[in-house]
Design a protein around this motif. Structure first.
Motif, PDB file in Angstrom:
ATOM      1  N   GLY A 160       0.648  -1.192   0.000  1.00 11.55           N
ATOM      2  CA  GLY A 160       0.000   0.000   0.000  1.00 11.55           C
ATOM      3  C   GLY A 160       0.691   1.271   0.000  1.00 11.55           C
ATOM      4  O   GLY A 160       0.128   2.232   0.401  1.00 11.55           O
ATOM      5  N   ARG A 161       1.886   1.457  -0.353  1.00  8.81           N
ATOM      6  CA  ARG A 161       2.348   2.818  -0.503  1.00  8.81           C
ATOM      7  C   ARG A 161       1.960   3.302  -1.868  1.00  8.81           C
ATOM      8  O   ARG A 161       1.523   2.547  -2.700  1.00  8.81           O
TER       9      ARG A 161
ATOM     10  N   SER B 291       9.707  -7.991   5.038  1.00 13.47           N
ATOM     11  CA  SER B 291       9.051  -6.792   4.508  1.00 13.47           C
ATOM     12  C   SER B 291       9.084  -6.731   2.979  1.00 13.47           C
ATOM     13  O   SER B 291       9.410  -5.716   2.383  1.00 13.47           O
ATOM     14  N   THR B 292       8.736  -7.859   2.349  1.00 12.96           N
ATOM     15  CA  THR B 292       8.645  -7.892   0.889  1.00 12.96           C
ATOM     16  C   THR B 292       7.255  -8.335   0.458  1.00 12.96           C
ATOM     17  O   THR B 292       7.065  -8.804  -0.658  1.00 12.96           O
TER      18      THR B 292
ATOM     19  N   ASP C 122       8.421   1.170   2.960  1.00 13.19           N
ATOM     20  CA  ASP C 122       7.793   2.394   2.480  1.00 13.19           C
ATOM     21  C   ASP C 122       8.732   3.145   1.537  1.00 13.19           C
ATOM     22  O   ASP C 122       9.887   2.759   1.339  1.00 13.19           O
ATOM     23  N   THR C 123       8.237   4.239   0.978  1.00 11.37           N
ATOM     24  CA  THR C 123       9.002   4.995  -0.008  1.00 11.37           C
ATOM     25  C   THR C 123      10.251   5.647   0.570  1.00 11.37           C
ATOM     26  O   THR C 123      11.122   6.075  -0.192  1.00 11.37           O
TER      27      THR C 123
ATOM     28  N   VAL D  76       8.962   0.077   7.741  1.00 11.16           N
ATOM     29  CA  VAL D  76       8.111  -1.061   7.424  1.00 11.16           C
ATOM     30  C   VAL D  76       6.660  -0.641   7.630  1.00 11.16           C
ATOM     31  O   VAL D  76       6.292  -0.143   8.687  1.00 11.16           O
ATOM     32  N   VAL D  77       5.838  -0.826   6.604  1.00 10.68           N
ATOM     33  CA  VAL D  77       4.444  -0.418   6.656  1.00 10.68           C
ATOM     34  C   VAL D  77       3.572  -1.561   6.140  1.00 10.68           C
ATOM     35  O   VAL D  77       4.072  -2.563   5.635  1.00 10.68           O
ATOM     36  N   GLY D  78       2.237  -1.401   6.281  1.00  8.99           N
ATOM     37  CA  GLY D  78       1.324  -2.395   5.746  1.00  8.99           C
ATOM     38  C   GLY D  78       0.208  -2.738   6.715  1.00  8.99           C
ATOM     39  O   GLY D  78       0.142  -2.234   7.841  1.00  8.99           O
TER      40      GLY D  78
END
Length: 300
Positions: free
Chosen positions: A7-8, A69-70, A78-79, A84-86
């Motif tokens: 989701g970025r 984180s893949t 993240d960008t 680490v996001v999600g």
């Protein structure tokens, strides 16, 4: 995992997305950390639950979390190239808030996380782990979501998941999908047909990219991951067949940490009750995987 990430605001083409995610995440087992607090919907602390946190964890004041984180949209870089996001990140950050604990996310290879939980390197493993009997021999697992397996291929492909004999298929290593495709290949050879050429990748983003670039003919991954990959390819990939073998994801904690596992389950239940759980699932477009009742070590 079963396994799958989002989701970025990504680059638009899946190939660029996959390459970006892969470059950011590979080769770093613990360098990339983030609390992710800026992206977590607010969850109210629960003093009753915080009081049940084991003393050693409470004194540390934080949860060290191992994650691969893949796997967008569940957990990915993240960008900024490091955070680490999600979906998984937002939800478990909210669990930490309920328990009055900070969260520290550490990128790791998927197949190293459960051993890392067992050794005490990580307090918790949060990485789209499908709950199964083998994993519950090593760790306690707390259910929080349900996902199945979904295939994808280049748009216009006539390949069938039920007849992939002789085809080149991409999959992330150490996932339930890796076991799935090996079993399918054996059925092919048992029937006198050509084996499936199975290309295994450490990062799901690399498996997705292999299909986008034509190196492999199809891929299979957790349903949220595949759906997200298709969405990001601007029409390059399409879903194949139906979702199958739905099963719960689970947080992994040490085998001796049953008390803490129960507290985590209570925290997820509280997030369901106060609406935070649904808010996070809605944000990431994964509401179809919602569960009603978290459980510790549910029947697999």
């Amino acid at each position: 995992m079963f396994r799958s990430h989002p989701g970025r605001a990504i680059l638009g083409l899946a190939a660029a997305t996959a390459l970006t995610l892969s470059a950011a995440a590979c080769g770093s087992e613990s360098d990339d950390t983030s609390t992710g607090s800026a992206t977590v919907p607010s969850a109210s602390a629960d003093t009753g639950l915080a009081g049940k946190v084991p003393a050693d964890i409470k004194s540390a004041g934080k949860l060290v979390i191992g994650t691969d984180s893949t796997y967008a949209p569940n957990e990915f870089i993240d960008t900024d190239g490091k955070s680490v996001v999600g979906f998984d990140v937002d939800l478990f950050n909210a669990v930490g808030q309920k328990l009055g604990l900070k969260t520290e996310w550490q990128t790791a290879k998927f197949d190293s996380i459960i051993p890392g939980v067992g050794s005490g390197k990580y307090t918790v493993g949060v990485s789209s782990f499908t709950i199964n009997a083998d994993r519950m021999k090593e760790v306690n697992m707390i259910s929080y979501f349900s996902a199945g397996t979904q295939w994808a291929a280049k748009t216009g492909s006539t390949l069938s998941p039920d007849d992939a004999c002789g085809k080149k298929i991409a999959v992330q290593t150490a996932t339930v999908q890796a076991d799935d495709i090996k079993a399918r290949s054996k059925k092919c050879t048992d029937a006198g047909k050509a084996a499936i050429t199975i290309d295994q990748y450490q990062a799901q983003s690399d498996a997705t990219n292999a299909v986008v670039t034509g190196k492999d003919e199809a891929m299979l991954a957790d349903s949220p991951i595949t759906a997200y990959a298709v969405k990001q390819t601007a029409g390059q990939l399409a879903l194949l067949g139906e979702i199958y073998d739905s099963a719960p994801y689970g947080y992994a904690v040490g085998k001796t940490q049953t008390e803490f596992a129960n507290v985590i389950a209570e925290a997820v239940t509280a997030l369901i009750a106060d609406g935070t759980y649904k808010t996070i699932l809605d944000k990431w477009g994964v509401t179809a995987g919602a569960i009603a009742t978290p459980a510790v070590n549910p029947p697999a």
